[in-house]
Design a protein around this motif. Structure first.
Motif, short mmCIF file in Angstrom:
data_model
loop_
_atom_site.label_atom_id
_atom_site.label_comp_id
_atom_site.label_asym_id
_atom_site.label_seq_id
_atom_site.Cartn_x
_atom_site.Cartn_y
_atom_site.Cartn_z
N LYS A 164 0.87 -1.18 0.00
CA LYS A 164 0.00 0.00 0.00
C LYS A 164 0.91 1.23 0.00
N PRO A 165 0.45 2.35 -0.54
CA PRO A 165 1.30 3.54 -0.57
C PRO A 165 1.32 4.30 0.76
N ALA A 166 2.47 4.88 1.04
CA ALA A 166 2.59 5.85 2.14
C ALA A 166 2.53 7.23 1.51
N ALA A 167 2.14 8.22 2.29
CA ALA A 167 1.95 9.57 1.76
C ALA A 167 2.60 10.61 2.67
N PHE A 168 2.70 11.81 2.15
CA PHE A 168 3.28 12.94 2.89
C PHE A 168 2.70 13.04 4.30
N ASP A 169 3.59 13.20 5.26
CA ASP A 169 3.30 13.42 6.67
C ASP A 169 2.86 12.17 7.43
N ASP A 170 2.82 11.02 6.76
CA ASP A 170 2.55 9.77 7.48
C ASP A 170 3.65 9.49 8.49
N ILE A 171 3.28 8.91 9.60
CA ILE A 171 4.25 8.39 10.57
C ILE A 171 4.36 6.90 10.30
#
Length: 130
Positions: free
Chosen positions: A66-73
């Motif tokens: 699954k993709p991670a995105a900006f500002d994810d921890i």
């Protein structure tokens, strides 16, 4: 037993679609491996200076779930699969909360400064297994 490393996704980690660029997952797991070694009480610079030993990635199997995105921890979990005096195999997974985003198996080899295989000292093996 696994080691956990937490990091945030910065704008520079993302592509035009706003998701983490695929190669940056390798940066995240590299940082986590460095912290795993440090948590075992091993100073990689000292290991190189005193024993001439460095770790090098030999092989990576990666699965982008699954993709991670900006500002994810993100939480990177590192677990030891196999350890021999010349080879270390790790499982590394990246999670956002309870959702797994990335799964990998990484094989490290131990080399001397000329790039030839070198065995890890027994005390270093014990620390990594602890």
């Amino acid at each position: 037993m696994s080691h956990e490393f937490t990091c945030r996704v910065y704008y520079e980690d993302t592509d035009l679609a706003g998701i983490v660029y695929y190669a940056n997952y390798f940066k995240f797991i590299e940082r986590a491996r460095s912290e795993w070694v440090r948590a075992a009480g091993i100073d990689q610079k000292q290991l190189k200076d005193e024993s001439g030993i460095v770790f090098a990635v030999r092989q990576v199997h990666a699965d982008y779930l699954k993709p991670a995105a900006f500002d994810d921890i993100l939480r990177v979990e590192t677990a030891l699969n196999t350890l021999t005096p010349a080879r270390i195999v790790l499982s590394q997974a990246i999670w956002r909360e309870e959702m797994q985003l990335f799964d990998s198996t990484v094989t490290l080899v131990c080399l001397d400064e000329t790039g030839r295989p070198k065995r890890l000292p027994a005390d270093i093996c014990r620390r990594l297994q602890a």
